[in-house]
Design an enzyme around this catalytic site. Structure first.
Site, mmCIF file in Angstrom:
data_model
loop_
_atom_site.group_PDB
_atom_site.id
_atom_site.type_symbol
_atom_site.label_atom_id
_atom_site.label_comp_id
_atom_site.label_asym_id
_atom_site.label_seq_id
_atom_site.Cartn_x
_atom_site.Cartn_y
_atom_site.Cartn_z
ATOM 1 C CG ASP A 40 -2.127 0.824 1.095
ATOM 2 O OD1 ASP A 40 -2.132 1.699 0.211
ATOM 3 O OD2 ASP A 40 -3.079 0.613 1.867
ATOM 4 C CG ASP A 54 -3.399 3.888 -3.129
ATOM 5 O OD1 ASP A 54 -4.311 3.067 -3.297
ATOM 6 O OD2 ASP A 54 -3.350 4.649 -2.149
ATOM 7 C CD GLU A 55 -5.830 -1.067 -1.822
ATOM 8 O OE1 GLU A 55 -5.604 -1.850 -0.895
ATOM 9 O OE2 GLU A 55 -6.877 -0.416 -1.914
#
Length: 423
Positions: free
Chosen positions: A18, A113-114
Site C-alpha cells: 500500500d 495505489d495498492e
DNA sequence: TCTGGGGTCCTAGGACCC
DNA sequence: TCTGGGGTCCTAGGACCC
C-alpha cells in the site's frame, strides 16, 4: 489441473503493498517544496468537494480523505491545497506495477495505489517473508522514489489489515496462527467491509474491538446480520470468508460498469447547462466503452438534488451500444421523465452496464448508418487523443437528430413554459 | 462539517415464464 | 377457482472502498 486440486491446501503467503499518502507523495515529486508541509490534495480551500489525500503533517490537524475541503481549511488553515492530477497518479501507478511484476508474477492491483502479491513458494528466490518484503520495499523506493507499507499474512484480509498497521513506511508480518491475537485489540472499523453503519450497529451491541466479536458467536452474528454476519465471524479470525477477498490473487476480473458524473459548482435548473452536461457525460462514457471495446445494454441516469436526495433511473436497450448519441438519447429520456423543471440539480451522472458482445447487425440500412457514426466517433477519439478532451464535441454532428433542439435548447430537453409544445 | 468521482457487491420487490 | 413455487431478468437503493 486434477493434480493441483488433489494437493493439500497450502498456507499461502500474501503481501499487501500500500503506497503511503500516494497522491500527496506524487505531487511532492513534481514540487519538492511541498515536502514536510501540510498538504491537501483534491481541490482549493473554498471549493465544493472533498479531500482525496492529506499529508501526514495535515493529518495531525484532523484532516483526512473524504473530508469536505472547506472543513479541512478550517481545521488546518495553513495547509497548502493542491488540485488532483489523475494522469500523474496513473503514470506512477504503472511504475509501481512494473516494480511489483518484476518481483513476483502473481500481482493484482486492487486500486491505483495498492496491490496484492501471492508470494507462496517464493522462499528459494526471495528468502523468508520478512526478508522478501524488505527487499521489495527498498526496490520500490529506489525505482519510484515513493514510500510504501507492506503487510504480510496467510490471507488477503490479514495482509491488508497489517499493512495499515505498518504505516507509514513499514513492514509487518503476522505469523500464521497469530491472526486472532493480532486482530483482537483493533477497532472493528479496521476490518475491511465494516463501515460507518456496520460500526454503529456493532457499537449498539457493545462491540468495539474485533476481539469482542467472538463473545457474540457465529450463530448470533448470522441471525442479526445474515450472510454478512457469518462472513464477519470469519474475518474476526483472519479468514477471507467469502466475497471478493476469497478469490485467487491475480485472477482477472471483467469491468462491470463504466460511469461519469459531475457535481456543479453551484446547483442549477438551467436546461441548457443540464443538457450540455448530460451530453458531455454521455460522450465520456461512450469513449470509454469504445476504448474498452465494450457494448452496454443498460444506461443509468443519476440525479442529485440541492437537498442531496439522489435517485437513479435505468433503462435496458434491446441492442447493446457504444455510441455517444444512443447513450445520450437514453440519458436524456430518463432525465425528461424524472426531472421536474425548475428543481435545482446538484449532480448528474451517466452509467453504462450489462456488457455484452456486440449484437449481430441484421438491418443493412441501419448497419451502414451506424458504421458511419462509428467511423466519425473513431476520428473524434483520435482528435481528442491528439489535442485534448475539449477539442471535439458531438454537438455539431448531432444537429437535426433531435427534433426539439433549438439554439435556446441545444440538448432538446424540456424547459419552463415549453411543456406540451409541439415542434 | 456540508458532503467528489469512480467503482463493486448485496438486497429486495415485481414482472414474467414454466 | 383459488392460488404454488422456482428461476431469471430488471430496476432502485444503499453500504462500502480508494
Amino acid at each position: 489441473m486434477a493434480v493441483t486440486s488433489q494437493l493439500p491446501a497450502l498456507a499461502r503467503t500474501i503481501f499487501h503493498v500500500d503506497m503511503d499518502a500516494f497522491f500527496v507523495s506524487v505531487e511532492e515529486l513534481y514540487d519538492p517544496s511541498l515536502k514536510g508541509k501540510a498538504v491537501v490534495v483534491g481541490g482549493q480551500r473554498n471549493e465544493r468537494g472533498v479531500v482525496s489525500a492529506a499529508s501526514y503533517e495535515a493529518r495531525k490537524f484532523g484532516v483526512h480523505s473524504a473530508l469536505p475541503l472547506r472543513t479541512a481549511a478550517k481545521l488546518c488553515p495553513h495547509a497548502i491545497f493542491v488540485d488532483g492530477h489523475p494522469e500523474r497518479y496513473r503514470e506512477c501507478s504503472e511504475k509501481v506495477y512494473a516494480v511489483l511484476t518484476a518481483f513476483s508474477p502473481q500481482v493484482e492491483m486492487a486500486s491505483i495505489d495498492e496491490a496484492y502479491l501471492d508470494m507462496t513458494g517464493t522462499a528459494r528466490l526471495h528468502g523468508p517473508p520478512l526478508k522478501a518484503a524488505h527487499k521489495l520495499h527498498q526496490r520500490m523506493k529506489e525505482e519510484t522514489q515513493l514510500n510504501c507499507s507492506i503487510g504480510i499474512g496467510a490471507s488477503r484480509l490479514i495482509a491488508k489489515v497489517s499493512s495499515a498497521q505498518a504505516k507509514p513506511n513499514g513492514v509487518l508480518w503476522i505469523v500464521p496462527g497469530e491472526e486472532s491475537n493480532f486482530l483482537a485489540p483493533l477497532d472493528v472499523r479496521e476490518i475491511p467491509g465494516v463501515g460507518k453503519v456496520m460500526e454503529r450497529h456493532l457499537h449498539e451491541l457493545g462491540i468495539q474491538k474485533v476481539g469482542d466479536l467472538a463473545r457474540l458467536g457465529e450463530s448470533e452474528l448470522e441471525e442479526r446480520f445474515g450472510k454478512w454476519g457469518l462472513a464477519l465471524a470469519g474475518k474476526a479470525r483472519g479468514e477471507d470468508a467469502g466475497g471478493w477477498f476469497d478469490t485467487e490473487v491475480g485472477a482477472d476480473t471483467e469491468t462491470k460498469s463504466i460511469s461519469h458524473e459531475h457535481t456543479f459548482n453551484e446547483d442549477t435548473s438551467d436546461v441548457n447547462q443540464l443538457g450540455a452536461t448530460l451530453m458531455r457525460l454521455s460522450e465520456m462514457v461512450g469513449r470509454r466503452l469504445r476504448e474498452a471495446k465494450l457494448h452496454a445494454r443498460t444506461i443509468q441516469l443519476k440525479l442529485r438534488y440541492k437537498d442531496f436526495t439522489t435517485i437513479t433511473r435505468a433503462h435496458s436497450l434491446p441492442v447493446p451500444t457504444q455510441l455517444d448519441g444512443e447513450i445520450f438519447e437514453q440519458a436524456r429520456t430518463l432525465f425528461r421523465n424524472n426531472w421536474k423543471p425548475g428543481r435545482e440539480v446538484r449532480l448528474l451522472g451517466v452509467q453504462a452496464s450489462s456488457f455484452e458482445a456486440q449484437a449481430e447487425q441484421i438491418n443493412l440500412l441501419e448497419g451502414g448508418r451506424q458504421q458511419r457514426w462509428k467511423d466519425a466517433l473513431a476520428a473524434a477519439d483520435r482528435l481528442r487523443d491528439k489535442f485534448g478532451e475539449s477539442s471535439v464535441t458531438l454537438a455539431a454532428g448531432m444537429r437535426g437528430r433531435f427534433r426539439e433542439r433549438t439554439h435556446e435548447n441545444p440538448a432538446g430537453l424540456p424547459g419552463k413554459g415549453r411543456a406540451g409544445k409541439k415542434p
